[in-house]
Design a protein around this motif. Structure first.
Motif, short mmCIF file in Angstrom:
data_model
loop_
_atom_site.label_atom_id
_atom_site.label_comp_id
_atom_site.label_asym_id
_atom_site.label_seq_id
_atom_site.Cartn_x
_atom_site.Cartn_y
_atom_site.Cartn_z
N ALA A 187 0.82 -1.21 0.00
CA ALA A 187 0.00 0.00 0.00
C ALA A 187 0.85 1.26 0.00
CB ALA A 187 -0.94 -0.01 1.21
N ASP A 188 2.03 1.19 0.64
CA ASP A 188 2.94 2.34 0.64
C ASP A 188 3.98 2.24 -0.47
OD1 ASP A 188 3.89 0.19 2.07
OD2 ASP A 188 4.76 1.36 3.70
N GLN A 189 3.68 1.43 -1.48
CA GLN A 189 4.45 1.36 -2.72
C GLN A 189 5.89 0.88 -2.51
OE1 GLN A 189 3.88 5.23 -4.50
NE2 GLN A 189 1.65 5.02 -4.49
N TYR A 229 -1.74 3.48 -9.36
CA TYR A 229 -2.29 3.20 -8.04
C TYR A 229 -1.76 4.26 -7.08
CZ TYR A 229 -2.98 0.83 -3.57
OH TYR A 229 -3.35 0.52 -2.28
N GLU A 230 -2.67 5.10 -6.58
CA GLU A 230 -2.28 6.18 -5.67
C GLU A 230 -1.11 6.99 -6.25
OE1 GLU A 230 -3.93 6.86 -2.95
OE2 GLU A 230 -5.27 5.11 -3.09
N GLY A 231 -1.20 7.26 -7.57
CA GLY A 231 -0.17 8.04 -8.25
C GLY A 231 1.03 7.23 -8.70
N PHE A 232 1.04 5.94 -8.42
CA PHE A 232 2.16 5.04 -8.76
C PHE A 232 1.83 4.37 -10.10
CE2 PHE A 232 4.55 0.95 -7.61
CZ PHE A 232 5.81 1.53 -7.69
N SER A 233 2.50 4.80 -11.17
CA SER A 233 2.19 4.30 -12.51
C SER A 233 2.91 2.98 -12.79
CB SER A 233 2.61 5.33 -13.56
OG SER A 233 4.02 5.43 -13.63
N THR A 282 0.56 -2.06 4.48
CA THR A 282 1.83 -1.34 4.42
C THR A 282 2.97 -2.36 4.51
OG1 THR A 282 2.04 -1.08 6.80
CG2 THR A 282 0.81 0.62 5.60
N SER A 307 -1.10 -4.96 -1.66
CA SER A 307 -1.51 -3.55 -1.66
C SER A 307 -2.57 -3.25 -0.61
CB SER A 307 -2.02 -3.15 -3.04
OG SER A 307 -3.04 -4.02 -3.48
N ASP A 308 -3.05 -4.27 0.10
CA ASP A 308 -3.95 -4.05 1.23
C ASP A 308 -3.19 -3.65 2.49
OD1 ASP A 308 -6.20 -4.80 -0.27
OD2 ASP A 308 -6.06 -6.90 0.34
#
Length: 413
Positions: free
Chosen positions: A110-112, A233-237, A161, A158-159
């Motif tokens: 989730a925090d990429q 995803y949340e700005g993560f391309s 951190t 991605s659920d």
């Protein structure tokens, strides 16, 4: 069974000194992988199941050889035939069996942050998440079997951190579809695998896998897993994702010649070729058997091999079933698909040996193109010989790398 065969099996169980590397490779656990490689008993068991013939004779004559690390042998998620996949322990086992290349399938949290998981949405089958306090964070929380419907769950990297991910305990990839409780859902391991090594297994980030594999003297083949969430995803391309995976090798000072980045998405491979050409030169385009595919009928092939080469793709990795067919004498033979790809100048990598379980019980998905003639565990070596000698693959993924290492050492690959 001959006395020589029994002696070879006994010798295989001893820690044999290997000359695979000129330097000594040791990780933080103190385990020295250059001086203690071992085949273990499995290669000799498989040889004993082969039909009499020149290949069996040749492999038998190599029983006294000293194991050496080889990049022909690729650890598929480590050594998940017996160890929980993508764990420190699974990769210790693979390195100890002489795998010269190790794999981290790369997913993001989730925090990429990048972690080693075979799929972004497999935590419910590869960890204990459904019985932890994090279960409520799953995209689809556990639902018990009822009224003829199987138990269900879907838990994604991605659920969580990264900190949450690292609290999970890995296990063998399995689930019990008949489970009525979350605890029961953790079961379902195939009877030809084992839970013996689940205890205290250790999850890894992608960066941690790089450090571990490097310390063990192995090279790298990370796979950028296709996301199950919408990208960006949340700005993560997708491009950010592909770049971050490569950046972690650059940050670790790894020579690009030691890295074979993989993806099932051609756009990922082309991104690396254009933006990271040193890494892109060894980027691997993964393809797999689909419904309607015929390994002998070019009309069913979806790949234009010449076009791939023109775009700079040098490596193609088809599933095993795409590269094998039934030959004229009812033996395993190279498929027209494999030979056409080879003729186009593509380097081929095969996946995945020993993923199908005992071949005496049928070949399963990975051997579906030759299922009619597969009836013995010895057929693993018959298939491997076709891939190596007739197709000319550069390497073979296996769930138990010792099998491939033994063959490669015997053949001088």
């Amino acid at each position: 069974m001959t006395r020589a065969f029994l002696l070879g099996t006994a010798l295989a169980c001893l820690p044999l000194a290997a000359a695979a590397e000129q330097h000594q490779s040791m990780d933080d656990s103190g385990m020295n992988y250059s001086a203690g490689l071992s085949y273990g008993p499995r290669p000799f068991f498989l040889i004993s199941k082969m039909e009499d013939g020149p290949l069996k004779d040749e492999l038998t004559q190599c029983m006294g050889q000293t194991p050496e690390r080889t990049t022909f042998s690729i650890g598929h998620r480590g050594a998940p035939l017996m160890f929980p996949e993508h764990t420190v322990e699974s990769n210790h086992a693979a390195a100890g069996q002489g795998a010269g290349v190790l794999e981290c399938d790369v997913a993001f949290t989730a925090d990429q942050e990048l972690v080693c998981r075979h799929a972004q949405n497999d935590l419910h089958t590869t960890t204990d998440i459904v019985v932890t306090d994090l279960a409520e964070k799953c995209s689809t929380p556990f639902e018990p079997a009822s009224d003829g419907s199987d138990a269900t769950a879907e838990c994604r990297t991605s659920d969580l951190t990264l900190d949450e991910f690292k609290t999970l305990s890995p296990k063998m990839d399995a689930s019990n579809p008949q489970a009525t409780t979350a605890e029961e859902y953790l079961g379902g391991v195939a009877d030809w695998r084992t839970t013996l090594y689940d205890n205290d297994a250790t999850l890894m980030t992608h960066a941690e896998s790089i450090a571990l594999f490097d310390a063990m003297g192995a090279d790298f083949t990370p796979e950028l897993k296709t996301p199950v969430v919408d990208m960006p995803y949340e700005g993560f391309s997708q491009e950010d994702y592909a770049q971050k995976m490569i950046d972690e090798y650059k940050d670790a000072g790894i020579d690009p010649s030691r890295v074979w980045p993989q993806s099932f998405l051609l756009d990922d491979v082309l991104y690396w070729i254009e933006n990271e050409p040193e890494f892109g030169a060894q980027a691997v385009f993964l393809v797999e058997w689909t419904d309607g595919f015929d390994e002998q009928d070019s009309e069913t092939w979806q790949e234009d091999f010449a076009a791939l080469k023109e775009q700079g793709v040098n490596y193609l990795a088809p599933s095993l079933n795409m590269m094998m067919t039934v030959g004229e004498n009812d033996e395993i033979a190279a498929s027209e698909y494999a030979m056409a790809a080879k003729d186009a100048g593509l380097e081929l990598i095969a996946w995945t040996l020993e993923r199908s379980g005992p071949l005496a019980e049928g070949g399963g998905w990975y051997f579906q193109s030759v299922n009619d003639i597969v009836d013995s565990d010895g057929d693993y070596y018959e298939a491997l010989d076709v891939l190596a000698q007739d197709v000319g693959v550069r390497g073979v993924f296996s769930d138990w790398p010792a099998t491939v290492t033994y063959y490669a050492n015997c053949k001088g690959l």
